[in-house]
Design a protein around this motif. Structure first.
Motif, PDB file in Angstrom:
ATOM      1  N   TYR A 101       0.886  -1.207   0.020  1.00 43.12           N
ATOM      2  CA  TYR A 101       0.060  -0.171  -0.266  1.00 43.12           C
ATOM      3  C   TYR A 101       0.691   1.143  -0.129  1.00 43.12           C
ATOM      4  O   TYR A 101       2.092   1.417   0.992  1.00 43.12           O
ATOM      5  CB  TYR A 101      -0.889  -0.085   1.142  1.00 43.12           C
ATOM      6  N   PRO A 102       0.470   2.188  -0.570  1.00 38.10           N
ATOM      7  CA  PRO A 102       1.367   3.523  -0.808  1.00 38.10           C
ATOM      8  C   PRO A 102       1.237   4.328   0.454  1.00 38.10           C
ATOM      9  O   PRO A 102       1.927   4.974   0.819  1.00 38.10           O
ATOM     10  CB  PRO A 102       0.682   4.448  -1.886  1.00 38.10           C
ATOM     11  N   THR A 103       0.133   4.098   1.496  1.00 30.96           N
ATOM     12  CA  THR A 103      -0.313   4.605   2.328  1.00 30.96           C
ATOM     13  C   THR A 103       0.223   3.804   3.491  1.00 30.96           C
ATOM     14  O   THR A 103      -0.333   2.587   3.871  1.00 30.96           O
ATOM     15  CB  THR A 103      -1.713   5.319   2.556  1.00 30.96           C
ATOM     16  N   GLN A 104       1.164   4.206   4.408  1.00 35.43           N
ATOM     17  CA  GLN A 104       1.448   3.407   5.565  1.00 35.43           C
ATOM     18  C   GLN A 104       1.678   4.309   6.772  1.00 35.43           C
ATOM     19  O   GLN A 104       1.814   5.563   6.745  1.00 35.43           O
ATOM     20  CB  GLN A 104       2.916   2.694   5.213  1.00 35.43           C
TER      21      GLN A 104
ATOM     22  N   GLU B 167       5.036  -2.576   7.013  1.00 36.07           N
ATOM     23  CA  GLU B 167       4.201  -2.055   6.174  1.00 36.07           C
ATOM     24  C   GLU B 167       3.283  -3.216   5.486  1.00 36.07           C
ATOM     25  O   GLU B 167       3.716  -4.326   5.117  1.00 36.07           O
ATOM     26  CB  GLU B 167       5.262  -1.449   5.104  1.00 36.07           C
TER      27      GLU B 167
ATOM     28  N   GLN C  90      -6.175   2.573   3.040  1.00 36.86           N
ATOM     29  CA  GLN C  90      -5.676   1.478   2.297  1.00 36.86           C
ATOM     30  C   GLN C  90      -6.899   0.717   1.707  1.00 36.86           C
ATOM     31  O   GLN C  90      -6.786   0.152   0.532  1.00 36.86           O
ATOM     32  CB  GLN C  90      -5.015   0.579   3.182  1.00 36.86           C
TER      33      GLN C  90
ATOM     34  N   TYR D 286      -7.631   2.571  -1.319  1.00 34.32           N
ATOM     35  CA  TYR D 286      -6.731   2.288  -2.516  1.00 34.32           C
ATOM     36  C   TYR D 286      -6.978   0.993  -3.230  1.00 34.32           C
ATOM     37  O   TYR D 286      -7.065   0.590  -4.269  1.00 34.32           O
ATOM     38  CB  TYR D 286      -5.280   2.257  -1.721  1.00 34.32           C
TER      39      TYR D 286
ATOM     40  N   SER E 207      -7.933   1.277  -6.661  1.00 33.99           N
ATOM     41  CA  SER E 207      -6.453   1.208  -7.663  1.00 33.99           C
ATOM     42  C   SER E 207      -6.087  -0.069  -7.764  1.00 33.99           C
ATOM     43  O   SER E 207      -5.655  -0.418  -8.922  1.00 33.99           O
ATOM     44  CB  SER E 207      -5.478   2.114  -6.976  1.00 33.99           C
TER      45      SER E 207
END
Length: 289
Positions: A157-160, A167, A197, A200, A204
């Motif tokens: 996930y790009p958001t952490q 992560e 998340q 996303y 995505s």
């Protein structure tokens, strides 16, 4: 098993009968069948958080994995998703699932969580990689033999949470264009990050899955660390047409449009982990092929 014309009352009745016949407890149906009932087969999904890293207080020295293997043999789920496991645990569950479904090919995928401190995989206490897994028993039909039976796709996930060394990740198996089965374990340290998340994945990650070109359904299960409802609940994360069923706490199964949640039930894990099992039956649309 056919999936035609289930009403909410029928779903609740089916769930009650399932509890009586299999000794499952805590049956819940958060959302019933979709507006147009699917005409394809039904599949069952078993979601488990096995707490087997050896690092958390809920660790029971592998007993949760033994319990999971027993449930696979007894309940015969088509899809199994597992959180908080070591890589070897997924291999052990694949062995149990292969023995249970001798006439099917069992596909398994493991994705380690990433360790912010090292840049490598997060590790269990025993040194094995730690993460999530998904397994599915794929019918070896002539249709599916014409192409690769399965393929795996996963991501980070790009958001952490920058304060959490773990992560979070997701992993999916494209099961011969019948469906894509996915597992994830969202952030436990902040609801806002877990919610980001969730958004996303649905907005995505799903569009890049291989089966999206076949319009095959997507099934996501996991410990999402989000409640079902509320401004930051799983329900508000969903896109139109998606359905959700939960365990009344943080575990959920999400299905894409065209599917129908037929029933769900909790499974007592006999103290081997701090989460119940979540068993969900889903009706699939007829394959376009």
């Amino acid at each position: 098993m056919g999936v035609v014309g289930f009403t909410r009352a029928a779903v609740v009745l089916r769930c009650a009968l399932l509890v009586a016949s299999t000794l499952l407890v805590g049956c819940t149906v958060d959302r019933a069948a979709s507006a147009s009932a699917p005409s394809g087969p039904a599949v069952s999904i078993l979601q488990l958080n096995l707490c087997d890293s050896g690092l958390a207080p809920c660790y029971t020295a592998g007993r949760a994995v033994v319990m999971a293997a027993t449930l696979i043999r007894e309940r015969r789920p088509d899809i199994v998703t597992v959180d908080e496991v070591c890589r070897a645990d997924v291999s052990a569950l694949r062995t149990a699932m292969s023995a249970t479904f001798g006439d099917r090919r069992v596909a398994a995928a493991f994705r380690p969580a990433m360790d912010r401190r090292t840049g490598g995989p997060y590790l269990c206490r025993n040194g094995d990689q730690y993460g999530i897994g998904v397994l599915t028993a794929i019918p070896t039909s002539s249709q599916s033999s014409a192409r690769a039976l399965h393929q795996t796709i996963s991501g980070v996930y790009p958001t952490q949470d920058g304060n959490d060394p773990e992560e979070r990740v997701w992993v999916c198996i494209d099961a011969a264009a019948m469906y894509t089965a996915c597992a994830t374990h969202l952030a436990s340290t902040a609801v806002t990050i877990a919610y980001a998340q969730c958004r996303y994945f649905l907005r995505s990650a799903i569009p890049i899955l291989p089966t999206r070109t076949d319009h095959a359904p997507v099934i996501l299960a996991g410990d999402l660390n989000l409640l079902g409802r509320g401004p930051l609940g799983v329900q508000s994360c969903l896109l139109p047409g998606y359905q959700r069923v939960g365990d009344g706490a943080l575990q959920h199964v999400i299905t894409s449009p065209g599917t129908a949640v037929l029933s769900s039930a909790h499974i007592d894990m006999n103290g081997t982990t701090d989460h119940p099992g979540l068993l969900v039956h889903v009706g699939l649309p007829r394959s376009p092929r």
